[in-house]
Design a protein around this motif. Structure first.
Motif, mmCIF file in Angstrom:
data_model
loop_
_atom_site.group_PDB
_atom_site.id
_atom_site.type_symbol
_atom_site.label_atom_id
_atom_site.label_comp_id
_atom_site.label_asym_id
_atom_site.label_seq_id
_atom_site.Cartn_x
_atom_site.Cartn_y
_atom_site.Cartn_z
ATOM 1 N N LYS A 1 37.187 12.511 5.061
ATOM 2 C CA LYS A 1 36.562 12.050 3.826
ATOM 3 C C LYS A 1 37.339 10.944 3.127
ATOM 4 N N ASN A 2 38.665 10.922 3.285
ATOM 5 C CA ASN A 2 39.481 10.055 2.430
ATOM 6 C C ASN A 2 40.324 8.999 3.141
ATOM 7 N N ALA A 3 40.711 9.255 4.372
ATOM 8 C CA ALA A 3 41.704 8.384 5.016
ATOM 9 C C ALA A 3 41.186 6.964 5.239
ATOM 10 N N GLY A 4 39.931 6.834 5.649
ATOM 11 C CA GLY A 4 39.420 5.512 5.989
ATOM 12 C C GLY A 4 39.516 4.521 4.853
ATOM 13 N N SER A 5 39.015 4.890 3.682
ATOM 14 C CA SER A 5 39.009 3.970 2.544
ATOM 15 C C SER A 5 40.424 3.658 2.066
ATOM 16 N N VAL A 6 41.291 4.681 2.047
ATOM 17 C CA VAL A 6 42.660 4.471 1.569
ATOM 18 C C VAL A 6 43.439 3.562 2.525
ATOM 19 N N VAL A 7 43.348 3.828 3.819
ATOM 20 C CA VAL A 7 44.108 3.043 4.790
ATOM 21 C C VAL A 7 43.614 1.600 4.820
ATOM 22 N N GLN A 8 42.313 1.386 4.771
ATOM 23 C CA GLN A 8 41.794 0.019 4.782
ATOM 24 C C GLN A 8 42.313 -0.785 3.595
ATOM 25 N N LEU A 9 42.296 -0.188 2.420
ATOM 26 C CA LEU A 9 42.775 -0.885 1.224
ATOM 27 C C LEU A 9 44.284 -1.095 1.281
ATOM 28 N N LEU A 10 45.023 -0.086 1.767
ATOM 29 C CA LEU A 10 46.476 -0.199 1.832
ATOM 30 C C LEU A 10 46.907 -1.273 2.826
ATOM 31 N N VAL A 11 46.262 -1.331 3.990
ATOM 32 C CA VAL A 11 46.604 -2.342 4.988
ATOM 33 C C VAL A 11 46.438 -3.743 4.390
ATOM 34 N N ASP B 1 39.366 19.414 0.169
ATOM 35 C CA ASP B 1 39.311 18.095 0.798
ATOM 36 C C ASP B 1 40.382 17.156 0.242
ATOM 37 N N SER B 2 41.527 17.707 -0.115
ATOM 38 C CA SER B 2 42.609 16.926 -0.729
ATOM 39 C C SER B 2 43.561 16.373 0.337
ATOM 40 N N MET B 3 43.842 15.081 0.248
ATOM 41 C CA MET B 3 44.746 14.419 1.194
ATOM 42 C C MET B 3 46.058 14.067 0.507
ATOM 43 N N GLY B 4 47.161 14.221 1.220
ATOM 44 C CA GLY B 4 48.465 13.817 0.711
ATOM 45 C C GLY B 4 49.009 12.637 1.497
ATOM 46 N N LEU C 1 65.727 14.484 9.598
ATOM 47 C CA LEU C 1 65.560 14.345 8.152
ATOM 48 C C LEU C 1 64.926 15.609 7.569
ATOM 49 N N THR C 2 65.163 15.833 6.301
ATOM 50 C CA THR C 2 64.547 16.953 5.599
ATOM 51 C C THR C 2 63.693 16.417 4.449
ATOM 52 N N ASP C 3 62.933 17.308 3.824
ATOM 53 C CA ASP C 3 61.874 16.846 2.931
ATOM 54 C C ASP C 3 62.366 16.185 1.657
ATOM 55 N N GLU C 4 63.614 16.378 1.282
ATOM 56 C CA GLU C 4 64.079 15.690 0.069
ATOM 57 C C GLU C 4 64.250 14.193 0.309
ATOM 58 N N ARG C 5 64.083 13.759 1.547
ATOM 59 C CA ARG C 5 64.172 12.337 1.885
ATOM 60 C C ARG C 5 62.802 11.649 1.834
ATOM 61 N N ARG C 6 61.781 12.360 1.365
ATOM 62 C CA ARG C 6 60.428 11.808 1.336
ATOM 63 C C ARG C 6 59.875 11.808 -0.092
ATOM 64 N N ASN C 7 58.962 10.877 -0.341
ATOM 65 C CA ASN C 7 58.165 10.905 -1.561
ATOM 66 C C ASN C 7 56.747 11.323 -1.203
ATOM 67 N N CYS C 8 56.123 12.057 -2.096
ATOM 68 C CA CYS C 8 54.776 12.557 -1.842
ATOM 69 C C CYS C 8 53.819 12.127 -2.944
ATOM 70 N N ILE C 9 52.650 11.667 -2.545
ATOM 71 C CA ILE C 9 51.528 11.460 -3.458
ATOM 72 C C ILE C 9 50.450 12.448 -3.045
ATOM 73 N N SER C 10 50.050 13.305 -3.963
ATOM 74 C CA SER C 10 49.186 14.434 -3.621
ATOM 75 C C SER C 10 47.797 14.288 -4.244
ATOM 76 N N ASN C 11 46.866 15.103 -3.747
ATOM 77 C CA ASN C 11 45.519 15.231 -4.306
ATOM 78 C C ASN C 11 44.745 13.919 -4.291
ATOM 79 N N ILE C 12 44.848 13.181 -3.185
ATOM 80 C CA ILE C 12 44.092 11.939 -3.047
ATOM 81 C C ILE C 12 42.665 12.282 -2.635
ATOM 82 N N ARG C 13 41.741 12.064 -3.521
ATOM 83 C CA ARG C 13 40.313 12.305 -3.305
ATOM 84 C C ARG C 13 39.575 11.833 -4.549
#
Length: 262
Positions: free
Chosen positions: A129-139, A189-192, A203-215
């Motif tokens: 539901k969400n990846a196509g529009s987000v990836v196209q705009l981000l690219v 249907d939430s994408m992170g 690597l462990t998770d403190e080395r990452r940033n997360c953006i959550s609830n993309i929809r």
């Protein structure tokens, strides 16, 4: 006769807040129980969440959508051979299958600034539901910012740390994995998006940033991409991601929040 008397349901003082959230608040009550309608909606939401966990990527459809970016799209798999194995062995979802490693080795592409990965995670429904529009705009915005991009990777049965396995072979400066989040009872249907600078095994998770609830009902694609671009540029400037990289974008002060009852 008002609606309360007709249905036997007592009104809830928090009813006006339902206009601002999909959270399960102000359900009302019938005696000491919640109304039948709300009980049935809870069961439906629970069914949606279970279905999302076992949903599958439509790989040809997703590949066709992502190809609109103009980038090559490669479809890979983790070491988890099926959904049951994925759920029972989280470690397998963090590693690439032998065939997938060989495919990456054969690409023989120079290291890029940014590598975008799309993984089903715990909700393939969210990705479809969400990846196509987000990836196209981000690219588009990544290109405009002058950064190079690796081929797009679609990974079945993947978890967040599959990023590090990809980083071992493609050596991007920064990688982002878009992944279906654990379904909630109002957000199946939430994408992170997880951002990792210099991804590599260990690597462990403190080395990452997360953006959550993309929809559309949460963080819309346009705002999500703006946040991603802010973090990408900050990560390259500071040469890191994780707990030391803060999202200092100004909050939207135009939002007016309602007063709580009482």
């Amino acid at each position: 006769m008002d609606e309360t008397k007709k249905t036997g349901t007592e009104a809830d003082d928090w009813e006006p807040l339902k206009a601002y959230t999909n959270a399960r608040i102000a359900l009302g009550k019938t005696g000491i129980s919640i109304p039948l309608k709300e009980s049935l909606q809870f069961r439906l939401a629970h069914a949606h969440a279970k279905d999302a966990v076992y949903s599958q990527l439509n790989v040809p459809e997703l590949q066709a959508t992502l190809s609109k970016t103009g980038l090559p799209v490669y479809c890979l798999k983790s070491k988890a051979e099926n959904r049951d194995m994925y759920l029972q062995r989280p470690d397998f979802g963090r590693l690439l299958s032998t065939d997938s490693v060989q495919r990456l080795q054969q690409l023989n592409t120079p290291p890029a600034d940014v590598c975008l990965i799309i993984a089903d995670g715990l909700s393939a429904t969210a990705i479809m539901k969400n990846a196509g529009s987000v990836v196209q705009l981000l690219v588009k915005k990544v290109h405009q910012a002058g950064f190079s991009l690796a081929p797009l990777l679609v990974i079945e049965q993947g978890r967040v740390a599959i990023t590090d396995a990809v980083g071992e072979w493609l050596r991007p400066r920064l990688a982002i994995v878009f992944i279906g989040e654990r379904p909630g009872l109002s957000s199946f249907d939430s994408m992170g998006a997880y951002i990792t600078y210099a991804p590599q095994p260990g690597l462990t998770d403190e080395r990452r940033n997360c953006i959550s609830n993309i929809r559309e009902q949460g963080l819309p694609p346009e705002l999500a991409v703006d946040k991603l671009m802010y973090l990408i540029q900050a990560a390259f400037r500071m040469q890191l991601t994780g707990v030391a990289l803060k999202d200092n974008n100004a909050l939207d002060t135009s939002v007016v929040y309602p007063q709580l009852p009482g």
